[in-house]
Design an enzyme around this catalytic site. Structure first.
Site, mmCIF file in Angstrom:
data_model
loop_
_atom_site.group_PDB
_atom_site.id
_atom_site.type_symbol
_atom_site.label_atom_id
_atom_site.label_comp_id
_atom_site.label_asym_id
_atom_site.label_seq_id
_atom_site.Cartn_x
_atom_site.Cartn_y
_atom_site.Cartn_z
ATOM 1 N N PRO A 254 0.642 -1.194 -0.054
ATOM 2 C CA PRO A 254 -0.053 0.091 0.010
ATOM 3 C C PRO A 254 0.873 1.285 -0.003
ATOM 4 O O PRO A 254 0.267 2.302 -0.174
ATOM 5 C CB PRO A 254 -1.000 -0.159 1.335
ATOM 6 C CG PRO A 254 0.109 -0.964 2.228
ATOM 7 C CD PRO A 254 0.857 -1.817 1.371
ATOM 8 N N GLY A 255 2.175 1.292 0.236
ATOM 9 C CA GLY A 255 2.893 2.344 0.026
ATOM 10 C C GLY A 255 3.938 2.895 1.094
ATOM 11 O O GLY A 255 4.447 4.052 0.768
ATOM 12 N N LYS A 257 6.816 1.669 2.245
ATOM 13 C CA LYS A 257 7.789 1.771 1.778
ATOM 14 C C LYS A 257 8.309 2.699 0.621
ATOM 15 O O LYS A 257 9.498 3.400 0.588
ATOM 16 C CB LYS A 257 8.653 0.219 1.318
ATOM 17 C CG LYS A 257 8.400 -0.566 2.784
ATOM 18 C CD LYS A 257 8.662 -2.044 2.097
ATOM 19 C CE LYS A 257 8.774 -3.175 3.468
ATOM 20 N NZ LYS A 257 7.220 -3.404 3.768
ATOM 21 N N GLU A 281 2.378 -1.680 -9.086
ATOM 22 C CA GLU A 281 1.353 -2.208 -8.233
ATOM 23 C C GLU A 281 0.573 -3.128 -9.462
ATOM 24 O O GLU A 281 -0.262 -2.564 -10.174
ATOM 25 C CB GLU A 281 0.667 -1.597 -7.305
ATOM 26 C CG GLU A 281 -0.583 -2.161 -6.821
ATOM 27 C CD GLU A 281 -0.011 -3.573 -5.953
ATOM 28 O OE1 GLU A 281 -0.627 -4.646 -6.205
ATOM 29 O OE2 GLU A 281 1.028 -3.554 -5.380
ATOM 30 N N ASP A 310 2.562 -5.521 -13.794
ATOM 31 C CA ASP A 310 3.239 -6.467 -13.064
ATOM 32 C C ASP A 310 4.673 -6.343 -13.222
ATOM 33 O O ASP A 310 5.291 -6.200 -14.650
ATOM 34 C CB ASP A 310 2.780 -7.884 -13.720
ATOM 35 C CG ASP A 310 3.354 -9.093 -13.241
ATOM 36 O OD1 ASP A 310 4.472 -9.250 -12.454
ATOM 37 O OD2 ASP A 310 2.725 -10.118 -13.342
ATOM 38 N N ASP A 330 10.296 -6.093 -2.358
ATOM 39 C CA ASP A 330 9.747 -6.459 -0.843
ATOM 40 C C ASP A 330 8.334 -7.440 -1.390
ATOM 41 O O ASP A 330 7.291 -7.151 -1.420
ATOM 42 C CB ASP A 330 9.178 -5.577 -0.158
ATOM 43 C CG ASP A 330 8.673 -6.075 1.376
ATOM 44 O OD1 ASP A 330 9.344 -6.449 2.106
ATOM 45 O OD2 ASP A 330 7.588 -5.861 1.414
ATOM 46 N N CYS A 428 8.808 -10.194 5.396
ATOM 47 C CA CYS A 428 8.402 -10.091 6.673
ATOM 48 C C CYS A 428 8.194 -11.635 7.111
ATOM 49 O O CYS A 428 7.349 -12.066 7.904
ATOM 50 C CB CYS A 428 7.148 -9.442 7.010
ATOM 51 S SG CYS A 428 5.727 -10.016 5.782
#
Length: 561
Positions: A254-255, A257, A281, A310, A330, A428
Site C-alpha cells: 500500500p505504499g 516503503k 502495483e 506486473d 519486497d 516479513c
C-alpha cells in the site's frame, strides 16, 4: 456481512496493528458489528486456520471466487463448516453464495483431512483443536529472557516530505517526555506521554503500545506515518544515491516503503520537479490505495504509480526501465514474522498463489515428527509454534518452496536491469527458505555472475544498518556452504534480521542489499563450493508474486482501514 468484514481486518497481516487481538478489537471505535462477536469469530477462526487454509487451497476456492480475500475466505469457511450456527448472513448475499456454492468441495476436503488425522467426526476434530488450544495457553513457559512477552510499541515515522522530527516534537508530541530506553516504551501504558527516538533509523519514534494517534491532525495530513521499525529497513538500507539514476519499487502497495523511499530520495536529490521513483502495483484496486498514500504523503511529484503493472512483465532494456538505478523488492511472503494478529495463535492464511502442492500426511497427535526433514533456521520452539494445530512440516516446506521460487524469480529479474546499481530484498518472514537461502540462490545464479551482482557487506552498509546487532542465520548459510565457513559467515553478517516479540520491539523481518560491481568481498558463482539449493524451477513458476495479503501495513487514513 459487516461481522466478517470487521473480523477480516484483524486477521490480515498488518504491521501497523500492535497488541493482542482482544485489545485491538475492543479498542477500535468504528466497528459495524459488535466487538464481542468480532473477537469471538476471529479467535475461533485463528485456531482452525492451518486446517481451513489447506481446505481452501485444495478446493481452489480463491481461484474460483476472485472477490474473496484470504481472510474473508477463512472466516466464511469456518462458519460454513465448523460453526454450529452457520454463516451469519442472508442466504442470498453474494459473499455467502461465493462460499456455499462450493460447499460440497469444501466439505469433501475437510473430510479428507479429518480422516487422514484419524478423527471419526467433525466434533471429534473440534475437541482435539480445543484441547490443543488449552495446552498452548496453560503450558508452562520457560523462565528465560527470550520467553518474556514484550509488548509491541507504536512506531511512527516522521514524513520529512511534509514535516521534520523537531517540528513534530514541538507540536504533535509536545508534552511528551523523551526517554532513552526503548524498554520503557515496551512496558509502558498507552496513556503515558513518553516517546523514544530510534537510534537506528532517522526520523522514527516509538510510543507505548496502544497509543492512538489516528485522530491527530498530523496523521490525517500525512505528517506522520504508522510504520513498523523493521519495515523502514529496506529503503534505509537501499540508501539511494544521486548518481544511481531512478528508483523502482517492484511490489509497492500500500505504499509505506514507497513513501519512505521518496523521502530518502528527495533528501538526496533535492529535485522534486519530475518523477524519479516508479511504483509498480499489479492489483488495480490496491494501486488506488497506493496512489492515495502517495498523495497524502506529499510525493506525487516524485513518485509515478504504475497501476496494474506486473514487475515481471517489465522489459529492463526499454525506457524508462533501462534508466533505473535502484530497486526495492519486497515480494509476497509467508508473513510468518508478523505479530499482533491475535492473542495466542499464528494465523495461517490460505495462499493465493496457484498450484502450490499441499501434501497432507497427518496423524492424530499434537506434535508432528519430521522424519529428518527440518525447516532451515528454525528453532524447535519456533517450529512448534508454526505447526501448533497440525500443519505438517511437509506442508509448510512445500509452501515455503513455492514462495521462495517466486521470490527468487523476482530477484533475478531485478538483476537484469542494465543500469541498476543497488537492490534491497526484504520479507516479513522468519524462515531461512525465504531469506538467506534465496540470497544464496541469487548469488549462485547465472544472472549474478553475468551482471556482476554481489552482496553488500556489513562494513559498507549505512550507519544504522551496520550497527544493527541481529544478523543473518549462520546455520542456514552453513547448511548450504559446508565447505566455505568464512564465506557463510560473511554472508550471514551482510544479512539483517529482526526478531518478532522481543526487546527490539520489531516484527519478524529480513533484509539484504545487493550491489553491482566488477569485484567485491562476496562472490559465489556456479563454480563455488556453495551447495545447490533445492528450489522449484524458477522459469516455470506461476502465480502472483505480489500478493497484497502479505504486504505492508498502511491501507487508508485510519489505523485499521
Amino acid at each position: 456481512m459487516s461481522l466478517y468484514y470487521d473480523a477480516a481486518r484483524f486477521l490480515a497481516p498488518s504491521e501497523s496493528q500492535s497488541g493482542s487481538l482482544k485489545s485491538r478489537v475492543f479498542g477500535t471505535k468504528d466497528l459495524k458489528a459488535g466487538p464481542k462477536q468480532v473477537y469471538a469469530v476471529g479467535t475461533e477462526t485463528s485456531k482452525w486456520s492451518p486446517i481451513l487454509a489447506e481446505v481452501i487451497e485444495k478446493s481452489q476456492l480463491l481461484q474460483h471466487e476472485r472477490k474473496l480475500t484470504p481472510s474473508l475466505a477463512l472466516l466464511l469457511v469456518h462458519d460454513l463448516l465448523v460453526s454450529k450456527s452457520g454463516i451469519a448472513a442472508p442466504a442470498t448475499h453474494p459473499l455467502r453464495l461465493a462460499v456455499t456454492r462450493h460447499k460440497a468441495r469444501l466439505s469433501a476436503e475437510l473430510t479428507k483431512i479429518r480422516i487422514r488425522r484419524g478423527f471419526g467426526s467433525v466434533d471429534e476434530l473440534r475437541n482435539h483443536v480445543t484441547k490443543v488450544d488449552v495446552g498452548q495457553t496453560e503450558g508452562k513457559v520457560p523462565d528465560t529472557a527470550l520467553s518474556k512477552q514484550w509488548q509491541h510499541p507504536r512506531w511512527v515515522r516522521i514524513n520529512t516530505l511534509r514535516s521534520t522530527l523537531e517540528g513534530q516534537l514541538q507540536t504533535t508530541f509536545a508534552g511528551f517526555e523523551i526517554v532513552d530506553s526503548l524498554e520503557q516504551i515496551l512496558v509502558g501504558e498507552s496513556a503515558e506521554r513518553i516517546l523514544h527516538v530510534d537510534k537506528h533509523v532517522p526520523n522514527l519514534i516509538a510510543l507505548p503500545p496502544g497509543t492512538d494517534l489516528s485522530k491527530t491532525a498530523a496523521y490525517r495530513k500525512g505528517l506522520i506515518i504508522f510504520q513498523d521499525k523493521a519495515s523502514c529497513f529496506p529503503a534505509y538500507l537501499l540508501d539511494p544515491k544521486p548518481d544511481n539514476g531512478t528508483c523502482l519499487d517492484a511490489c509497492a502497495a500500500p505504499g509505506n516503503k514507497t513513501t519512505h523511499l521518496a523521502a530518502m530520495y528527495t533528501s538526496q536529490h533535492q529535485a522534486r520537479g519530475k518523477a524519479r521513483i516508479w511504483a509498480c502495483e499489479r492489483d488495480k484496486v490496491r494501486a488506488r490505495i497506493l496512489t492515495g498514500m502517495v498523495d497524502l504523503a506529499g510525493c506525487k511529484d516524485v513518485v509515478t504509480v504504475k497501476a496494474g503493472q506486473d514487475f515481471l512483465h517489465l522489459d529492463p532494456e526499454q525506457n524508462p526501465w533501462s534508466e533505473v538505478g535502484s530497486l526495492l523488492l519486497d515480494p509476497s511472503c509467508s508473513g510468518s514474522g508478523m505479530i499482533g494478529r491475535n492473542d495466542i495463535h499464528v494465523v495461517t492464511l490460505p495462499s493465493t498463489v496457484e498450484n502450490i502442492p499441499v501434501p497432507g500426511n497427518f496423524r492424530k497427535r499434537k506434535r508432528v515428527k519430521t522424519d529428518n526433514k527440518t525447516i532451515a533456521g528454525e528453532s524447535g520452539e519456533e517450529k512448534q509454534k508454526l505447526v501448533q494445530i497440525g500443519e505438517t512440516d511437509d506442508r509448510l516446506l512445500e509452501r515455503l518452496k513455492a514462495l521462495s521460487a517466486f521470490q527468487l524469480r523476482l530477484l533475478l529479474h531485478a538483476f537484469r536491469f542494465p543500469n541498476a546499481r543497488r537492490i534491497s530484498y526484504s520479507t516479513c518472514s522468519i524462515h531461512a527458505e525465504e531469506n538467506e537461502l534465496v540470497v544464496l540462490a541469487a548469488l549462485q545464479s547465472h544472472e549474478a555472475k553475468q551482471y556482476g551482482w554481489q552482496l553488500l557487506g556489513r562494513d559498507e552498509q549505512i550507519k544504522g544498518m551496520k550497527s544493527w546487532p541481529i544478523r543473518g542465520d549462520m546455520e542456514a548459510c552453513l547448511g548450504k556452504m559446508a565447505n566455505d565457513s568464512p564465506g557463510a559467515a560473511q554472508i550471514a553478517e551482510a544479512c539483517i534480521r529482526c526478531r518478532p516479540g522481543t526487546e527490539e520491539g520489531t516484527q519478524g523481518f529480513f533484509v539484504a542489499a545487493f550491489v553491482r560491481r566488477a569485484q567485491g568481498i562476496i562472490t559465489h558463482g556456479p563454480d563455488s563450493d556453495c551447495a545447490q539449493l533445492d528450489l522449484p524451477n524458477v522459469e516455470n513458476s506461476k502465480g502472483d508474486p505480489c500478493n497484497v495479503e502479505d504486504s505492508e501495513e498502511w491501507s487508508g487514513l485510519s489505523d485499521s482501514d
